[in-house]
Design a protein around this motif. Structure first.
Motif, PDB file in Angstrom:
ATOM      1  N   ASP A 193       0.827  -1.206   0.000  1.00  0.00           N
ATOM      2  CA  ASP A 193       0.000   0.000   0.000  1.00  0.00           C
ATOM      3  C   ASP A 193       0.856   1.248   0.000  1.00  0.00           C
ATOM      4  O   ASP A 193       2.080   1.187  -0.134  1.00  0.00           O
ATOM      5  N   LYS A 194       0.213   2.381   0.112  1.00  0.00           N
ATOM      6  CA  LYS A 194       0.909   3.663   0.293  1.00  0.00           C
ATOM      7  C   LYS A 194       0.162   4.370   1.419  1.00  0.00           C
ATOM      8  O   LYS A 194      -0.341   5.483   1.272  1.00  0.00           O
ATOM      9  N   ALA A 195       0.059   3.630   2.533  1.00  0.00           N
ATOM     10  CA  ALA A 195      -0.774   4.071   3.648  1.00  0.00           C
ATOM     11  C   ALA A 195      -0.221   5.313   4.339  1.00  0.00           C
ATOM     12  O   ALA A 195      -0.934   5.975   5.102  1.00  0.00           O
ATOM     13  N   ASN A 196       1.036   5.657   4.063  1.00  0.00           N
ATOM     14  CA  ASN A 196       1.601   6.866   4.660  1.00  0.00           C
ATOM     15  C   ASN A 196       1.143   8.134   3.938  1.00  0.00           C
ATOM     16  O   ASN A 196       1.340   9.241   4.428  1.00  0.00           O
ATOM     17  N   LEU A 203      -7.037   2.540   4.603  1.00  0.00           N
ATOM     18  CA  LEU A 203      -8.177   1.648   4.848  1.00  0.00           C
ATOM     19  C   LEU A 203      -7.836   0.228   4.408  1.00  0.00           C
ATOM     20  O   LEU A 203      -8.150  -0.746   5.077  1.00  0.00           O
ATOM     21  N   TRP A 204      -7.163   0.118   3.291  1.00  0.00           N
ATOM     22  CA  TRP A 204      -6.711  -1.178   2.769  1.00  0.00           C
ATOM     23  C   TRP A 204      -5.919  -1.919   3.853  1.00  0.00           C
ATOM     24  O   TRP A 204      -6.161  -3.101   4.131  1.00  0.00           O
ATOM     25  N   ARG A 205      -4.998  -1.217   4.482  1.00  0.00           N
ATOM     26  CA  ARG A 205      -4.136  -1.833   5.494  1.00  0.00           C
ATOM     27  C   ARG A 205      -4.963  -2.309   6.697  1.00  0.00           C
ATOM     28  O   ARG A 205      -4.769  -3.410   7.226  1.00  0.00           O
ATOM     29  N   GLU A 221       2.300  -9.303   6.410  1.00  0.00           N
ATOM     30  CA  GLU A 221       3.215  -8.153   6.520  1.00  0.00           C
ATOM     31  C   GLU A 221       2.671  -7.038   5.641  1.00  0.00           C
ATOM     32  O   GLU A 221       1.965  -7.288   4.674  1.00  0.00           O
ATOM     33  N   HIS A 222       3.035  -5.801   6.007  1.00  0.00           N
ATOM     34  CA  HIS A 222       2.650  -4.661   5.171  1.00  0.00           C
ATOM     35  C   HIS A 222       3.922  -4.032   4.610  1.00  0.00           C
ATOM     36  O   HIS A 222       4.950  -4.005   5.280  1.00  0.00           O
ATOM     37  N   ILE A 223       3.804  -3.518   3.403  1.00  0.00           N
ATOM     38  CA  ILE A 223       4.970  -2.839   2.826  1.00  0.00           C
ATOM     39  C   ILE A 223       4.467  -1.680   1.960  1.00  0.00           C
ATOM     40  O   ILE A 223       3.431  -1.797   1.296  1.00  0.00           O
ATOM     41  N   TYR A 224       5.194  -0.565   1.996  1.00  0.00           N
ATOM     42  CA  TYR A 224       4.846   0.542   1.105  1.00  0.00           C
ATOM     43  C   TYR A 224       5.282   0.177  -0.312  1.00  0.00           C
ATOM     44  O   TYR A 224       6.295  -0.499  -0.508  1.00  0.00           O
ATOM     45  N   MET A 247      -3.711  -0.551  -9.682  1.00  0.00           N
ATOM     46  CA  MET A 247      -2.585   0.079 -10.377  1.00  0.00           C
ATOM     47  C   MET A 247      -1.231  -0.369  -9.833  1.00  0.00           C
ATOM     48  O   MET A 247      -0.300  -0.616 -10.606  1.00  0.00           O
ATOM     49  N   PHE A 248      -1.106  -0.505  -8.514  1.00  0.00           N
ATOM     50  CA  PHE A 248       0.174  -0.991  -7.980  1.00  0.00           C
ATOM     51  C   PHE A 248       0.456  -2.391  -8.522  1.00  0.00           C
ATOM     52  O   PHE A 248       1.587  -2.738  -8.851  1.00  0.00           O
TER      53      PHE A 248
END
Ligand code: IPM
Ligand code: MG
Length: 363
Positions: A193-196, A203-205, A221-224, A247-248
């Motif tokens: 994601d790009k939660a930052n 919300l995805w995270r 795990e989460h990763i940008y 898109m990602f």
């Protein structure tokens, strides 16, 4: 088990007809070898659909697709149609099929064939044994969000708009697909994601965390996304299942494909609705179209995914993978995966060789 399948073939544009032509040989080998009855129906899509009917996704093509047990698509697009209105571009056909058929889950496996380890632009130790799965959300996000378009402002200048939007339900169902996929693999999901920066992916995270509670055996795990792009070339083997936005996922799956030697190697499955669609992840490559240069392996491997996911038959998928592996081990290479000491072959010879190997495996 059912023996009789209707398959819609949508070759599309550029190299699409060539690679689908080779995949058809594979379908025919499976048909006779396994005693199946396959009804293959070919319909125009993309630029060729536009030429035939004035619309890239002709009504009859959509009907053929919807009534089939599975769809095999080649590729769409080309310079000829770059100037026409957005709503009539070949790419709209692909997006139309995905949304009409409700194919929200796109599986893109990046698995390296051992014979191709040296075809990768990355070092052997980085890619050898690589086997990761990109689970891309396919019917939402910025590809479909509204408002969208180009508008003229009062001062006469223009403004282009696209919207990144995800509902909880859309996130939940795709993340679940990723967890289910991981259960059958190495039990690790990395949510990208790009939660930052982007609320929608914040919300995805959050939803990914919630879904994870139902899968105690799977690690989340989460990763940008920027870090993910970097890690994919630094140490891609750390990943098992990547799950991400439309898109990602588009971008990261192209990147992941190069780890396997060529974008010409990656198949895909688009699932979620009644009829699933299978296609190579590469585009129509108009520069090499009609020259017998295209790599048909991604489309051939997509047939394997079709048997596994739509027909619930795991064996043909393994046979096809093995047939591809042995043809590569014999040193046969299309130009995109060519390396020193190997034998360069065209699209047709590659398809014929895999078909021959497959015949041997089925007997
Ligand atoms: C893909 C392609 C498509 C996409 C294009 C052709 C619309 O790049 O399937 O990855 O962006 O989804
Ligand atoms: Mg793409």
């Amino acid at each position: 088990m059912k023996n009789d399948y209707r398959i819609a073939l949508l070759p599309g544009d550029g190299i699409g007809p060539e690679v689908v032509g080779e995949a058809k040989k594979i379908l025919q080998v499976l048909e006779s070898g396994m005693g199946l009855k396959l009804t293959l129906e070919t319909a125009p899509v993309g630029g060729s659909g536009y030429e035939a009917t004035g619309h890239p996704l002709p009504e009859d093509t959509l009907k053929t697709a919807m009534n089939a047990d599975a769809i095999l698509l080649g590729a769409v697009g080309g310079p000829k149609w770059e100037k026409i209105d957005f709503s009539l571009r070949p790419e709209r056909a692909l997006l139309g099929l995905r949304s009409e058929l409700k194919l929200f889950a796109n599986l893109r496996p990046a698995k390296i064939f051992s014979a191709l380890v040296d075809a990768s632009t990355l070092k052997r130790e980085v890619v050898e044994g690589l086997d990761l799965m990109v689970v891309r959300e396919l019917t939402g996000g910025i590809y479909f969000g509204k408002p969208r378009g180009i508008e003229t402002l009062p001062d006469g200048t223009r403004r282009g708009v696209n919207t990144l939007v995800y509902t909880e339900a859309e996130i939940e169902r795709i993340v679940k697909v990723a967890f289910e996929t991981a259960l059958k693999r190495n039990k690790k999901v990395t949510s990208v994601d790009k939660a930052n920066v982007l609320e929608a992916t914040g919300l995805w995270r959050e939803i990914a965390e919630q879904v994870a509670k139902g899968y105690p055996d799977v690690t989340l795990e989460h990763i940008y996304v920027d870090n993910c792009a970097m890690q994919l070339v630094r140490a891609p083997k750390q990943f098992d299942v990547l799950v991400t936005t439309n898109m990602f996922g588009d971008i990261l799956s192209d990147q992941a494909s190069m780890l396997t030697g060529s974008i010409g190697m990656l198949p895909s499955a688009s699932l979620g609705g009644k009829t699933a669609m299978y296609e190579p992840i590469h585009g129509s490559a108009p520069d090499i179209a009609g020259k017998d240069l295209a790599n048909p392996l991604a489309t051939i491997l997509s047939v394997g995914m079709m048997f596994k996911h739509s027909f619930d038959r795991e064996e043909p998928n393994l046979w096809i993978e093995n047939a591809v592996e042995s043809v590569l081990a014999q040193g046969l290479r299309t130009r995109d995966i060519m390396s020193k000491g190997m034998k360069e072959v065209g699209t047709v010879e590659m398809g014929d060789s895999v078909a021959r190997e497959l015949e041997k495996l089925i007997q």
